[in-house]
Scaffold this motif. Structure first.
Motif, PDB file in Angstrom:
ATOM      1  N   ILE A  55       0.848  -1.200   0.000  1.00  0.00           N
ATOM      2  CA  ILE A  55       0.000   0.000   0.000  1.00  0.00           C
ATOM      3  C   ILE A  55       0.881   1.246   0.000  1.00  0.00           C
ATOM      4  N   ASN A  56       0.533   2.189  -0.861  1.00  0.00           N
ATOM      5  CA  ASN A  56       1.393   3.352  -1.069  1.00  0.00           C
ATOM      6  C   ASN A  56       0.571   4.641  -1.032  1.00  0.00           C
ATOM      7  N   THR A  57      -0.298   4.781  -0.042  1.00  0.00           N
ATOM      8  CA  THR A  57      -1.112   5.994   0.029  1.00  0.00           C
ATOM      9  C   THR A  57      -0.255   7.230   0.301  1.00  0.00           C
ATOM     10  N   VAL A  58       0.803   7.063   1.102  1.00  0.00           N
ATOM     11  CA  VAL A  58       1.771   8.146   1.345  1.00  0.00           C
ATOM     12  C   VAL A  58       3.153   7.684   0.914  1.00  0.00           C
ATOM     13  N   SER A  59       3.669   6.645   1.551  1.00  0.00           N
ATOM     14  CA  SER A  59       4.886   5.964   1.123  1.00  0.00           C
ATOM     15  C   SER A  59       4.770   4.530   1.603  1.00  0.00           C
ATOM     16  N   TYR A 333     -12.773   5.090  10.812  1.00  0.00           N
ATOM     17  CA  TYR A 333     -11.838   6.195  10.572  1.00  0.00           C
ATOM     18  C   TYR A 333     -11.579   6.367   9.080  1.00  0.00           C
ATOM     19  N   GLY A 334     -10.910   5.406   8.445  1.00  0.00           N
ATOM     20  CA  GLY A 334     -10.587   5.560   7.039  1.00  0.00           C
ATOM     21  C   GLY A 334      -9.840   4.359   6.508  1.00  0.00           C
ATOM     22  N   TYR A 335      -9.542   4.404   5.215  1.00  0.00           N
ATOM     23  CA  TYR A 335      -8.905   3.285   4.512  1.00  0.00           C
ATOM     24  C   TYR A 335      -7.548   2.927   5.122  1.00  0.00           C
ATOM     25  N   TYR A 336      -6.709   3.936   5.349  1.00  0.00           N
ATOM     26  CA  TYR A 336      -5.324   3.678   5.784  1.00  0.00           C
ATOM     27  C   TYR A 336      -4.945   4.804   6.732  1.00  0.00           C
ATOM     28  N   VAL A 337      -5.114   4.572   8.002  1.00  0.00           N
ATOM     29  CA  VAL A 337      -5.022   5.618   9.018  1.00  0.00           C
ATOM     30  C   VAL A 337      -3.749   5.426   9.835  1.00  0.00           C
ATOM     31  N   PHE A 338      -3.038   6.530  10.054  1.00  0.00           N
ATOM     32  CA  PHE A 338      -1.722   6.503  10.688  1.00  0.00           C
ATOM     33  C   PHE A 338      -1.821   6.915  12.166  1.00  0.00           C
ATOM     34  N   PRO A 339      -1.298   6.114  13.096  1.00  0.00           N
ATOM     35  CA  PRO A 339      -1.251   6.528  14.505  1.00  0.00           C
ATOM     36  C   PRO A 339      -0.278   7.695  14.713  1.00  0.00           C
ATOM     37  N   ARG A 349      -4.953   9.704  15.579  1.00  0.00           N
ATOM     38  CA  ARG A 349      -4.704   9.055  14.290  1.00  0.00           C
ATOM     39  C   ARG A 349      -5.101  10.018  13.177  1.00  0.00           C
ATOM     40  N   VAL A 350      -4.445   9.858  12.032  1.00  0.00           N
ATOM     41  CA  VAL A 350      -4.678  10.769  10.908  1.00  0.00           C
ATOM     42  C   VAL A 350      -4.903   9.955   9.638  1.00  0.00           C
ATOM     43  N   ASP A 351      -5.929  10.304   8.911  1.00  0.00           N
ATOM     44  CA  ASP A 351      -6.229   9.719   7.602  1.00  0.00           C
ATOM     45  C   ASP A 351      -5.735  10.693   6.542  1.00  0.00           C
ATOM     46  N   MET A 352      -4.735  10.273   5.775  1.00  0.00           N
ATOM     47  CA  MET A 352      -4.154  11.171   4.774  1.00  0.00           C
ATOM     48  C   MET A 352      -3.715  10.371   3.563  1.00  0.00           C
ATOM     49  N   LYS A 353      -3.558  11.082   2.457  1.00  0.00           N
ATOM     50  CA  LYS A 353      -3.180  10.422   1.208  1.00  0.00           C
ATOM     51  C   LYS A 353      -2.451  11.403   0.310  1.00  0.00           C
ATOM     52  N   CYS A 354      -1.423  10.903  -0.370  1.00  0.00           N
ATOM     53  CA  CYS A 354      -0.734  11.716  -1.363  1.00  0.00           C
ATOM     54  C   CYS A 354      -1.492  11.670  -2.690  1.00  0.00           C
ATOM     55  N   GLY A 359       0.661  16.898  -6.664  1.00  0.00           N
ATOM     56  CA  GLY A 359       1.729  17.130  -5.704  1.00  0.00           C
ATOM     57  C   GLY A 359       1.289  17.588  -4.331  1.00  0.00           C
ATOM     58  N   ARG A 360       0.220  16.991  -3.792  1.00  0.00           N
ATOM     59  CA  ARG A 360      -0.222  17.411  -2.461  1.00  0.00           C
ATOM     60  C   ARG A 360      -0.506  16.222  -1.560  1.00  0.00           C
ATOM     61  N   LEU A 361      -0.258  16.430  -0.300  1.00  0.00           N
ATOM     62  CA  LEU A 361      -0.653  15.490   0.744  1.00  0.00           C
ATOM     63  C   LEU A 361      -1.960  16.012   1.334  1.00  0.00           C
ATOM     64  N   HIS A 362      -3.016  15.222   1.183  1.00  0.00           N
ATOM     65  CA  HIS A 362      -4.338  15.684   1.620  1.00  0.00           C
ATOM     66  C   HIS A 362      -4.738  14.979   2.911  1.00  0.00           C
TER      67      HIS A 362
END
Length: 407
Positions: A55-59, A333-339, A349-354, A359-362
């Protein structure tokens, strides 16, 4: 969990336990310092392994795990150790992981045990015919060099029934990798290239042949050293090399010899303690436990410190389950949530995606833990950390969904 009031067994408070645990996972110090070459190898040896995930939503997980500990890390820093020096190798712990090659000899026990286990399981759960492909694949790789699963198995019907619906040659490749005849020499994109193990693993790490007893002793000792304190089940699960009964027997022997002692570890539930094992000198840290930096950092869902979800909940009071496989309407929370880690606490926790096209991290949402307030100072620290992550992931800005703070 033991809710004891009276005990002669030493106790370590929950705060101290969290600090020890984070220190062993290289998450107590500030995330600074070199993160390439020998320094990167030493970091991975210290924590034991980094998990690989597609999975590569951010890295990808292995890059994010390292970045959380050393923010000078660049995603290209890992490849020389894996693909040129082969001082790291890719195989399984509890899941696919990148592991120091100096530990390779101890994986021989896993290879041996997996030969029959996987053959039996895959005969029942994979397409027939994979065993007949072993010699053909080994000769092809020997004669022609590294291959991907897409380059072999000509004429075989490709799968359409899910992740594990592999064509027979793909199954054979994975079997030969999992049992040690082949090794992953590199990846192209995220596709594994397999080569003969003797052409991938340096000879110094191919020669040693530790016994079963030596492997069990190494696996249990090295797991406990990286965890700080653990039950026998947690020791067995760390590398997933030895069976729970073998880890329990090792703990019994180590207690009798004085190498380890029973210790009660305070949990996040006030007044509750869990019986574990630790080195005797761990008790000295009750007075001198490393105090984590207050630096806020965002962790991968596959971070080694979070791998055991139940232990995370006991130590930090943080309930986490990845929701990738949960239907979208049912996600909490969301598909791929980061503690989110701050000091010695998991605070949200934060739900974010590149969005790489622009060129943005949302940031879709941030959920603080109960009792945690995101005031101005904490929000500034979060914004600064997300800006660093965006740059690391190749984005130029951070954008925020309307109503992103879910307090």
């Amino acid at each position: 969990m033991n809710k004891t009031r009276f005990s002669t067994i030493p106790r370590i408070s929950n705060v101290v336990a969290r600090r020890i645990f984070l220190d062993r996972h290289a998450l107590a110090e500030a995330p600074v310092g070199s993160a390439k070459g020998p320094d990167l190898l030493n970091l991975i040896e210290r924590i034991g392994f980094v998990q690989v995930d597609s999975i590569n939503t951010v890295s990808r997980a292995h890059h994010k795990i390292i970045f959380a500990r050393r923010q000078s890390y660049k995603q290209g820093n890992l490849a020389p150790l894996l693909e040129r020096d082969h001082s790291l190798f890719e195989h399984w712990t509890h899941d696919a992981s990148i592991i120091p090659t100096k530990f390779f000899p101890y994986w021989r026990l896993r290879f041996e045990r997996d030969r029959e286990r996987l053959r039996r399981n895959w005969q029942a759960g994979r397409r027939a015919g994979f065993e007949a492909k072993f010699d053909e694949i080994l000769k092809h790789v020997s004669d022609h060099g590294p291959v991907t699963s897409g380059e072999v198995g000509a004429g075989e019907k490709r799968g359409s029934g899910g992740w594990w619906d592999w064509h027979p040659t793909k199954t054979a490749l994975e079997y030969l990798w999992r049992t040690g005849a082949l090794s992953v020499t590199r990846r192209e994109g995220f596709r594994k290239l397999y080569d003969l193990t003797e052409r991938v693993v340096p000879s110094a790490h191919l020669r040693p042949q530790p016994t079963e007893e030596q492997t069990i002793d190494w696996a249990c000792n090295s797991a406990l050293n990286r965890l700080g304190f653990a039950t026998s089940g947690e020791i067995a699960a760390f590398w997933d090399l030895v069976r729970p009964a073998e880890a329990k027997a090792w703990c019994d022997r180590a207690v009798r010899s004085g190498e380890i002692i029973p210790v009660e570890i305070g949990t996040a539930e006030e007044g509750c303690y869990r019986l574990t094992y630790a080195r005797p000198d761990l008790l000295e840290l009750e007075e001198h436990a490393p105090c984590p930096t207050t630096r806020l950092r965002v962790l991968s869902p596959f971070d080694p410190a979070l791998r055991d979800r139940k232990r995370t909940e006991r130590l930090f009071g943080f309930h986490y389950r990845i929701e990738v496989f949960v239907p979208a309407p049912k996600r909490r929370y969301g598909y791929y949530v980061f503690p989110v880690l701050e000091g010695d606490r998991l605070i949200g926790r934060v739900d974010m995606k590149c969005h790489r096209s622009d060129g943005r991290l949302h940031v879709n949402g941030v959920w603080p833990e109960p009792g945690i307030r995101f005031g101005k100072g904490r929000l500034r620290r979060l914004e600064a950390e997300l800006s660093r992550i965006a740059k690391f992931a190749g984005s130029t800005k951070v954008t925020w969904e309307t109503g992103w703070l879910k307090a």
